[in-house]
Design a protein around this motif. Structure first.
Motif, PDB file in Angstrom:
ATOM      1  N   VAL B  87       0.850  -1.186   0.000  1.00 36.87           N
ATOM      2  CA  VAL B  87       0.000   0.000   0.000  1.00 36.87           C
ATOM      3  C   VAL B  87       0.883   1.232   0.000  1.00 36.87           C
ATOM      4  O   VAL B  87       1.638   1.456   0.932  1.00 36.87           O
ATOM      5  CB  VAL B  87      -0.937   0.035   1.219  1.00 36.87           C
ATOM      6  CG1 VAL B  87      -1.706   1.348   1.253  1.00 36.87           C
ATOM      7  CG2 VAL B  87      -1.885  -1.139   1.160  1.00 36.87           C
ATOM      8  N   LYS B  88       0.815   1.982  -1.046  1.00 29.17           N
ATOM      9  CA  LYS B  88       1.622   3.186  -1.085  1.00 29.17           C
ATOM     10  C   LYS B  88       0.755   4.403  -0.854  1.00 29.17           C
ATOM     11  O   LYS B  88       0.818   5.043   0.153  1.00 29.17           O
ATOM     12  CB  LYS B  88       2.373   3.284  -2.408  1.00 29.17           C
ATOM     13  CG  LYS B  88       3.535   2.293  -2.469  1.00 29.17           C
ATOM     14  CD  LYS B  88       4.271   2.385  -3.765  1.00 29.17           C
ATOM     15  CE  LYS B  88       5.333   1.279  -3.850  1.00 29.17           C
ATOM     16  NZ  LYS B  88       5.913   1.194  -5.181  1.00 29.17           N
ATOM     17  N   ARG B  89      -0.063   4.693  -1.799  1.00 27.35           N
ATOM     18  CA  ARG B  89      -0.959   5.827  -1.612  1.00 27.35           C
ATOM     19  C   ARG B  89      -2.280   5.483  -2.286  1.00 27.35           C
ATOM     20  O   ARG B  89      -2.306   4.891  -3.351  1.00 27.35           O
ATOM     21  CB  ARG B  89      -0.394   7.101  -2.219  1.00 27.35           C
ATOM     22  CG  ARG B  89       0.184   6.867  -3.588  1.00 27.35           C
ATOM     23  CD  ARG B  89       0.372   8.117  -4.394  1.00 27.35           C
ATOM     24  NE  ARG B  89       0.489   7.706  -5.800  1.00 27.35           N
ATOM     25  CZ  ARG B  89       0.718   8.518  -6.798  1.00 27.35           C
ATOM     26  NH1 ARG B  89       0.854   9.784  -6.573  1.00 27.35           N
ATOM     27  NH2 ARG B  89       0.792   8.079  -8.022  1.00 27.35           N
ATOM     28  N   PRO B  90      -3.355   5.860  -1.656  1.00 26.83           N
ATOM     29  CA  PRO B  90      -4.642   5.640  -2.310  1.00 26.83           C
ATOM     30  C   PRO B  90      -4.788   6.633  -3.442  1.00 26.83           C
ATOM     31  O   PRO B  90      -3.968   7.528  -3.611  1.00 26.83           O
ATOM     32  CB  PRO B  90      -5.647   5.932  -1.203  1.00 26.83           C
ATOM     33  CG  PRO B  90      -4.930   6.861  -0.301  1.00 26.83           C
ATOM     34  CD  PRO B  90      -3.483   6.535  -0.391  1.00 26.83           C
ATOM     35  N   LEU B  91      -5.805   6.437  -4.215  1.00 25.16           N
ATOM     36  CA  LEU B  91      -6.043   7.338  -5.326  1.00 25.16           C
ATOM     37  C   LEU B  91      -6.385   8.724  -4.812  1.00 25.16           C
ATOM     38  O   LEU B  91      -7.255   8.907  -3.991  1.00 25.16           O
ATOM     39  CB  LEU B  91      -7.196   6.805  -6.168  1.00 25.16           C
ATOM     40  CG  LEU B  91      -7.495   7.621  -7.425  1.00 25.16           C
ATOM     41  CD1 LEU B  91      -6.265   7.743  -8.288  1.00 25.16           C
ATOM     42  CD2 LEU B  91      -8.617   6.987  -8.186  1.00 25.16           C
ATOM     43  N   GLN B 244      -3.331   3.415  -6.545  1.00 21.58           N
ATOM     44  CA  GLN B 244      -3.714   2.355  -5.618  1.00 21.58           C
ATOM     45  C   GLN B 244      -5.171   2.575  -5.279  1.00 21.58           C
ATOM     46  O   GLN B 244      -5.597   3.700  -5.050  1.00 21.58           O
ATOM     47  CB  GLN B 244      -2.879   2.526  -4.337  1.00 21.58           C
ATOM     48  CG  GLN B 244      -3.147   1.518  -3.272  1.00 21.58           C
ATOM     49  CD  GLN B 244      -2.150   0.394  -3.331  1.00 21.58           C
ATOM     50  OE1 GLN B 244      -1.093   0.529  -3.916  1.00 21.58           O
ATOM     51  NE2 GLN B 244      -2.498  -0.720  -2.735  1.00 21.58           N
TER      52      GLN B 244
END
Lengths: 249, 249
Positions: B87-91, B244
């Motif tokens: 998990v890096k960054r959500p949209l 993501q």
DNA sequence: AAGTGGTCTAGACCACATC
DNA sequence: ATGTGGTCTAGACCACTTC
């Protein structure tokens, strides 16, 4: 203008459904139905709680869930307002199958390949499995109104679920995963475009060199396992990605 | 395995920063830093609250915010675990400018058009203004390493903000909006592909007929006003959309 | 000054997973 | 049986907006 709206709300304490959820569902229905019009104020939380016989935190939890969905906006010192329209659905981890079905297109699927193959370096990296280990390879053609719409190539780690070809032709891969007890959690997606190779053009009834919309995706379950890696190509004259997104406050 | 981790946490009650936020920041930092390893259990909420001298709801609020970000997973009867990586960054509602800058590309912008024009039917419908009324039209070419990367055409309702050409060349449109006190709330996006027209090809140093990645977007502020309508084209060999996304539980 | 949401507390009982 | 998160209560004080 934008007056506070008095709404008929009630909760059933004998229901197993959480009280905050009952409330948020009723509010969402009222917004969808137009009883709560855009811009109208919801009335303050304390009064709302008293009217329903609930505590303020419970009412806040209900309201917060709708704020998260983008349906309501809170302003300190002002109140809670219904957002002015335009919010339909946030971006979801949707499958092409679901998208087409929702659009009333009655999608058809033709399974081209359903086999176990050794993982290439690319697949191994995406799924987090050893290179050369067994993975399922599923290749499908998605059609709507008899016309090819997309070519879907997916790789799935072994023993995750039964990949029955007949089932693959009547439903989507995500539905099969959920039915197999897999809890989808997140996905990493890349959307791009490129010119069709002769083989791709042939599969999708396009001309070589025609623009194609491409999507690659790795999906993870809630334990962090990669459960699917996919490489898809879409006919841009037939399909585009459409979604709503919310700004994180 | 996956043992409960004892972490050094503390909160400053004299700080104006909310306690739950202080806690969630420390937990997030510990996850990012690797102190909290993927799969490790966070320890139960009551004990954590006692250790920090906080109430359980406050601790829950901190944890919930990280669950919403996709960094933690809660399981009833089990505990709260750190999600296994990836998990890096959500949209986010990102701008091309921010994306390029984050990638270290030092983007350059060339303003091609900055004028007030009458709204066409398409623009009027997207922005919710009368057809024929005045709107700003901003047309920009985005370059990276001296190479054209995208052509951006935007329409903005009048009097929303100062559209200084010099400023448009040194920053992104979204930054200017935020700086003007506009609270971005949501956006509706469509991503597709098509063949470049001769004019488009010329602008982007491509050949006519080459595949282009396209994006249309209408952005709304928290009052529901449309604040921007954009039609963008990207060179797919230079740019793709990567993000993501989290499954809504 | 009055009204709003934002934060926080100190408990309680329940549902579910695991052993 | 035990331990976990899920839900809920009845208050409290503060920060911000509006008048």
């Amino acid at each position: 203008m934008d007056p506070t709206v008095t709404l008929e709300l009630s909760v059933d304490r004998s229901s197993p459904v959480p009280l905050y959820f009952q409330l948020s569902q009723q509010l969402e229905a009222a917004i969808e139905h137009g009883t709560l019009t855009p811009g109208s104020l919801l009335g303050n939380e304390i009064e709302l709680a008293a009217r329903l016989g609930l505590s303020r935190p419970t009412v806040r939890q209900a309201i917060q869930s709708l704020v998260d969905k983008g349906l309501l906006v809170r302003r300190r010192g002002v109140g809670t307002q219904v957002v002015h329209s335009q919010v339909k659905r946030p971006l979801e981890l949707s499958s092409l199958y679901d998208d087409l079905e929702a659009a009333g297109q009655r999608p058809a699927t033709k399974v081209l390949v359903n086999a176990v193959v050794p993982a290439t370096a690319e697949i191994a990296a995406a799924l987090g499995v050893p290179e050369g280990s067994d993975v399922h390879r599923v290749e499908r053609l998605r059609l709507a109104h008899g016309e090819p719409m997309a070519h879907l190539c997916n790789f799935i780690p072994p023993a995750l679920l039964d990949l029955d070809t007949a089932q693959l032709e009547t439903t989507g891969l995500y539905r099969m995963m959920r039915a197999a007890g897999i809890t989808l959690h997140s996905a990493r997606q890349t959307i791009g475009a490129r010119a069709a190779t002769p083989e791709e053009a042939d599969r999708l009834a396009e001309e070589a060199g025609a623009p194609l919309l491409t999507m690659q995706r790795v999906t993870f379950d809630d334990t962090g396992r990669a459960v699917e890696y996919g490489t898809h190509t879409y006919r841009p004259t037939r399909y585009s990605f459409e979604f709503q997104l919310l700004v994180r406050p």
